[in-house]
Enzyme design. Structure first.
Site, PDB file in Angstrom:
ATOM      1  N   GLY A  11       0.797  -1.226   0.000  1.00 57.78           N
ATOM      2  CA  GLY A  11       0.000   0.000   0.000  1.00 57.78           C
ATOM      3  C   GLY A  11       0.824   1.267   0.000  1.00 57.78           C
ATOM      4  O   GLY A  11       0.435   2.285  -0.593  1.00 57.78           O
ATOM      5  N   ASN A  12       2.014   1.229   0.647  1.00 56.90           N
ATOM      6  CA  ASN A  12       2.843   2.441   0.706  1.00 56.90           C
ATOM      7  C   ASN A  12       3.439   2.798  -0.647  1.00 56.90           C
ATOM      8  O   ASN A  12       3.967   3.893  -0.832  1.00 56.90           O
ATOM      9  CB  ASN A  12       3.961   2.278   1.747  1.00 56.90           C
ATOM     10  CG  ASN A  12       4.892   1.121   1.441  1.00 56.90           C
ATOM     11  OD1 ASN A  12       4.493   0.151   0.804  1.00 56.90           O
ATOM     12  ND2 ASN A  12       6.115   1.198   1.904  1.00 56.90           N
ATOM     13  N   LYS A 128     -10.333  -9.488   6.390  1.00 55.04           N
ATOM     14  CA  LYS A 128      -9.464  -8.629   5.585  1.00 55.04           C
ATOM     15  C   LYS A 128      -9.803  -7.153   5.808  1.00 55.04           C
ATOM     16  O   LYS A 128     -10.887  -6.691   5.443  1.00 55.04           O
ATOM     17  CB  LYS A 128      -9.618  -8.973   4.100  1.00 55.04           C
ATOM     18  CG  LYS A 128      -8.738  -8.143   3.179  1.00 55.04           C
ATOM     19  CD  LYS A 128      -7.271  -8.438   3.381  1.00 55.04           C
ATOM     20  CE  LYS A 128      -6.397  -7.675   2.376  1.00 55.04           C
ATOM     21  NZ  LYS A 128      -4.973  -7.877   2.648  1.00 55.04           N
ATOM     22  N   LYS A 212      -3.678  -9.678  -1.759  1.00 50.35           N
ATOM     23  CA  LYS A 212      -2.867  -9.506  -2.972  1.00 50.35           C
ATOM     24  C   LYS A 212      -1.579 -10.315  -2.936  1.00 50.35           C
ATOM     25  O   LYS A 212      -1.052 -10.701  -3.982  1.00 50.35           O
ATOM     26  CB  LYS A 212      -2.592  -8.023  -3.229  1.00 50.35           C
ATOM     27  CG  LYS A 212      -1.660  -7.333  -2.276  1.00 50.35           C
ATOM     28  CD  LYS A 212      -0.259  -7.137  -2.850  1.00 50.35           C
ATOM     29  CE  LYS A 212       0.625  -6.335  -1.951  1.00 50.35           C
ATOM     30  NZ  LYS A 212       0.511  -6.449  -0.537  1.00 50.35           N
ATOM     31  N   LYS A 274       2.506 -12.107   4.001  1.00 47.44           N
ATOM     32  CA  LYS A 274       3.656 -12.092   3.096  1.00 47.44           C
ATOM     33  C   LYS A 274       4.511 -13.340   3.281  1.00 47.44           C
ATOM     34  O   LYS A 274       4.968 -13.960   2.315  1.00 47.44           O
ATOM     35  CB  LYS A 274       4.480 -10.826   3.308  1.00 47.44           C
ATOM     36  CG  LYS A 274       3.783  -9.573   2.816  1.00 47.44           C
ATOM     37  CD  LYS A 274       4.578  -8.327   3.098  1.00 47.44           C
ATOM     38  CE  LYS A 274       3.943  -7.118   2.428  1.00 47.44           C
ATOM     39  NZ  LYS A 274       2.508  -6.955   2.732  1.00 47.44           N
TER      40      LYS A 274
END
Length: 319
Positions: A11-12, A128, A212, A274
């Site tokens: 997101g960053n 989520k 994602k 992740k």
């Protein structure tokens, strides 16, 4: 020889302190200048990205504007809309960076559908986080008004949570693979992909958001990538994070990561997906590697840059 690399943007890489359209484009302009280093090195690039803040904001806009003549759009359609808008911005900023670097490549954004199991237990247990952050008081008020679930997210505030089923396969992966093999940079599986279920006439959208990182791991396997880069705000994964015995992870095995997961070493709403996605890819494509690192560090990955590298099997090799 160049490698085939799927890069999953966090997101960053899209949204910073300025949530306006121009602010997000500027963030992606910076991101594209980092990504271009991989193309300069001769690698094939497949870009995926998140959309949590954007899809949450869009849902808010839909609910505020809802009326009999202007009904709110469902979540899968909102995912498609943000996939299109972010892909549009990213395609343009990547083309700018390619032109500035004097390279001769084209970028294609693909509307990407991801098949999920409609019986996935995630549909009865929303987890989520999407959209903006709220205080506890604001979240409790919203929850009482709408019946929607809100949870605390990584110490940053409260966010709405929606179902997040696991991806089964990616409908458009043959098209994506064909484009890659013909020299195109692709932007695909944006926001985890548009969640769909298989039906008699084809595919039908479902109300969910796919993680994602898991979608990117699935995509990387299907397009036969050599590497999956999962980008985050730090160069490495850590165990005992923010404690006196904090340890930076560099070359690690799947077995080591599984043991640390059992110890709850990785935050569920942050690093854990992740790590799990890295394991999934490394298991699916033995000999390939998953890399968790920061955006700013990706240009140096193949030249001694700092990262956490995951591969199947016990022998750990350098990037």
């Amino acid at each position: 020889m160049g490698k085939r690399i799927v890069v999953a943007l966090g997101g960053n890489a899209i949204l910073n302190e300025d949530p306006s359209t121009q602010g997000q484009i500027e963030a992606l302009r910076h991101t594209s200048k980092q990504l271009i280093e991989l193309i300069k090195q001769g690698h094939q690039l497949i870009i995926s990205h998140g959309n949590g803040p954007q899809v949450g904001n869009l849902l808010l806009q839909q609910s505020i504007a809802q009326s009999e003549k202007n009904p709110a759009l469902p979540l899968d359609t909102c995912v498609a809309m943000t996939q299109g808008s972010i892909g549009y911005w990213l395609q343009n900023t990547m083309n700018e960076a390619i032109a500035e670097a004097g390279l001769n490549q084209q970028v294609a954004s693909i509307v990407t559908q991801v098949v999920v199991d409609e019986n996935d237990p995630a549909f009865s247990n929303p987890t989520k986080p999407i959209g903006p952050f709220f205080t506890q008081e604001e979240a409790e008020k919203l929850s009482s008004e709408t019946g929607e679930a809100y949870v605390e997210d990584s110490g940053r505030g409260y966010r709405k949570v929606v179902p997040s089923p696991k991806p089964q396969t990616i409908v458009e992966y043959p098209i994506i693979k064909t484009l890659i093999e013909n020299g195109y940079v692709t932007v695909s599986a944006g926001g985890g992909g548009i969640p769909v279920k298989k039906v008699a006439h084809g595919y039908e959208g479902v109300e969910a958001v796919i993680d994602k990182d898991f979608a990117s791991a699935n995509l990387a396997n299907l397009v036969e990538a050599d590497y999956l880069f999962l980008l985050t705000g730090v160069d490495n994964v850590y165990v005992n994070y923010n404690k006196p015995n904090q340890e930076k992870l560099e070359d690690v095995t799947i077995d080591q990561l599984q043991a640390w997961i059992a110890e709850d070493q990785f935050a569920p709403g942050s690093m854990l997906p992740k790590v799990q996605a890295a394991i999934a890819f490394a298991e699916s494509r033995p000999g390939s590697k998953a890399v968790i690192t920061s955006l700013e560090n990706i240009g140096a990955i193949f030249d001694g840059g700092s990262a956490t590298v995951v591969m199947a099997g016990n022998p750990v090799q350098a990037v």
